[in-house]
Design a protein around this motif. Structure first.
Motif, PDB file in Angstrom:
ATOM      1  N   UNK A  95       2.863  18.009  15.079  1.00  0.00           N
ATOM      2  CA  UNK A  95       3.448  16.789  14.511  1.00  0.00           C
ATOM      3  C   UNK A  95       3.258  15.882  15.333  1.00  0.00           C
ATOM      4  N   UNK A  96       2.981  14.503  14.984  1.00  0.00           N
ATOM      5  CA  UNK A  96       2.603  13.303  15.914  1.00  0.00           C
ATOM      6  C   UNK A  96       3.524  12.372  15.662  1.00  0.00           C
ATOM      7  N   UNK A 116       2.489  11.727  11.491  1.00  0.00           N
ATOM      8  CA  UNK A 116       1.468  12.510  11.095  1.00  0.00           C
ATOM      9  C   UNK A 116       1.690  14.098  11.520  1.00  0.00           C
ATOM     10  N   UNK A 117       1.173  14.965  10.614  1.00  0.00           N
ATOM     11  CA  UNK A 117       0.688  16.332  10.828  1.00  0.00           C
ATOM     12  C   UNK A 117      -0.665  16.516  10.909  1.00  0.00           C
ATOM     13  N   UNK A 118      -0.958  17.433  11.911  1.00  0.00           N
ATOM     14  CA  UNK A 118      -2.361  17.958  12.015  1.00  0.00           C
ATOM     15  C   UNK A 118      -2.736  19.514  12.511  1.00  0.00           C
ATOM     16  N   UNK A 119      -3.621  20.126  11.557  1.00  0.00           N
ATOM     17  CA  UNK A 119      -3.743  21.480  12.003  1.00  0.00           C
ATOM     18  C   UNK A 119      -5.342  21.231  12.325  1.00  0.00           C
ATOM     19  N   UNK A 120      -5.532  21.902  13.696  1.00  0.00           N
ATOM     20  CA  UNK A 120      -6.951  22.055  14.286  1.00  0.00           C
ATOM     21  C   UNK A 120      -7.100  23.519  15.026  1.00  0.00           C
ATOM     22  N   UNK A 162      -5.354  16.923   8.258  1.00  0.00           N
ATOM     23  CA  UNK A 162      -4.291  16.112   8.708  1.00  0.00           C
ATOM     24  C   UNK A 162      -3.953  15.014   7.630  1.00  0.00           C
ATOM     25  N   UNK A 163      -2.766  14.571   8.061  1.00  0.00           N
ATOM     26  CA  UNK A 163      -2.343  13.388   7.067  1.00  0.00           C
ATOM     27  C   UNK A 163      -1.323  12.650   8.017  1.00  0.00           C
ATOM     28  N   UNK A 164      -1.385  11.506   7.955  1.00  0.00           N
ATOM     29  CA  UNK A 164      -0.763  10.578   8.775  1.00  0.00           C
ATOM     30  C   UNK A 164      -0.189   9.223   7.914  1.00  0.00           C
ATOM     31  N   UNK A 165       0.869   8.553   8.613  1.00  0.00           N
ATOM     32  CA  UNK A 165       1.222   7.243   7.879  1.00  0.00           C
ATOM     33  C   UNK A 165       1.601   6.236   9.197  1.00  0.00           C
ATOM     34  N   UNK A 166       1.203   4.938   8.984  1.00  0.00           N
ATOM     35  CA  UNK A 166       1.187   4.039   9.901  1.00  0.00           C
ATOM     36  C   UNK A 166       1.896   2.753   9.326  1.00  0.00           C
ATOM     37  N   UNK A 167       2.579   2.022  10.069  1.00  0.00           N
ATOM     38  CA  UNK A 167       3.197   0.622   9.791  1.00  0.00           C
ATOM     39  C   UNK A 167       3.002  -0.096  10.964  1.00  0.00           C
ATOM     40  N   UNK A 168       1.878  -1.214  10.657  1.00  0.00           N
ATOM     41  CA  UNK A 168       1.970  -2.280  11.808  1.00  0.00           C
ATOM     42  C   UNK A 168       1.276  -3.136  11.213  1.00  0.00           C
ATOM     43  N   UNK A 215      -5.509  10.560   4.942  1.00  0.00           N
ATOM     44  CA  UNK A 215      -5.722  11.725   4.695  1.00  0.00           C
ATOM     45  C   UNK A 215      -7.001  12.305   5.528  1.00  0.00           C
ATOM     46  N   UNK A 216      -6.989  13.260   6.494  1.00  0.00           N
ATOM     47  CA  UNK A 216      -8.134  13.261   7.414  1.00  0.00           C
ATOM     48  C   UNK A 216      -8.690  14.674   7.208  1.00  0.00           C
TER      49      UNK A 216
END
Length: 218
Positions: A129-130, A153-157, A180-186, A194-195
């Motif tokens: 988890x990031x 975000x969450x990532x599996x590698x 992976x999936x991530x969310x950003x706010x800037x 979705x990666x």
């Protein structure tokens, strides 16, 4: 050009010891990776209008963990990605300069499961988890702007490890197979990504990491 430079101090500890891919409960783990990417463009000749630009990115990443059972570890990663871009235009009468920097500082707790293949090789699956703090700085002809934000975000590698000695291994994440999936706010922009690691850059598929396994006393 992208170059991955693992930090390799203490590379060949205990060369005479037998090498085992089986990692025992209680073993401590330390790892480090740093990557660079950049260019500098300056036109040749004596054209009336000239544009000079440069770009540089540095991304160090440290990890620490402990095996809570054989071949299974929990830990935390700490890293940053620092990007700087600058461009200068000279049309013979006026000079304009622009500079932008984007920085991300990331905390990433993770769980990793190893599957030994033989005495030196093992594959692993890393789930993390990031949580990231994001900053943007922009400077153009004396004016300045800045903004801060965050990302999660969450990532599996998956990856592979090769033990050089019982205490030192070279590891590679196989980003080609990551999800992976991530969310950003800037900058008032909210985005969900979705990666599936689809990229034409071969260097993004694999990265080498130096890793130390500190075994508990017997």
């Amino acid at each position: 050009m992208k170059i991955y430079l693992p930090i390799t101090l203490l590379t060949f500890l205990c060369l005479s010891d037998p090498v085992q891919a089986q990692v025992q409960k209680g073993t401590k783990y330390l790892a480090a990776t740093i990557s660079f990417d950049g260019y500098n463009f300056r036109p040749s000749g004596y054209a009336v209008q000239q544009t000079v630009s440069s770009q540089f990115t540095i991304s160090p990443f440290l990890q620490a963990g402990k095996f809570f059972k054989d071949n299974r570890m929990a830990g935390i990663g700490l890293g940053s990605s620092n990007y700087i871009f600058s461009v200068s235009n000279n049309d013979g009468q006026n000079i304009s300069k622009n500079r932008q920097s984007r920085n991300a500082y990331t905390l990433a707790p993770y769980v990793r499961h190893y599957k030994p293949l033989n005495t030196k090789w093992a594959v692993f699956l890393n789930t993390s988890a990031e949580i990231s703090f994001l900053s943007l700085r922009y400077k153009a002809n004396g004016s300045r702007e800045s903004d801060n934000g965050y990302g999660v975000g969450v990532k599996v590698v998956p990856g592979i490890s090769f033990w050089v000695t019982p205490r030192f291994a070279l590891e590679s994440d196989i980003n080609l197979l990551s999800l992976g999936v991530s969310y950003s706010d800037i900058v008032d922009v909210k985005s969900i990504n979705f990666n599936s690691a689809v990229t034409t850059n071969l260097n993004s598929y694999f990265s080498v990491r130096a890793s130390w396994y500190i075994h508990r006393p017997q």
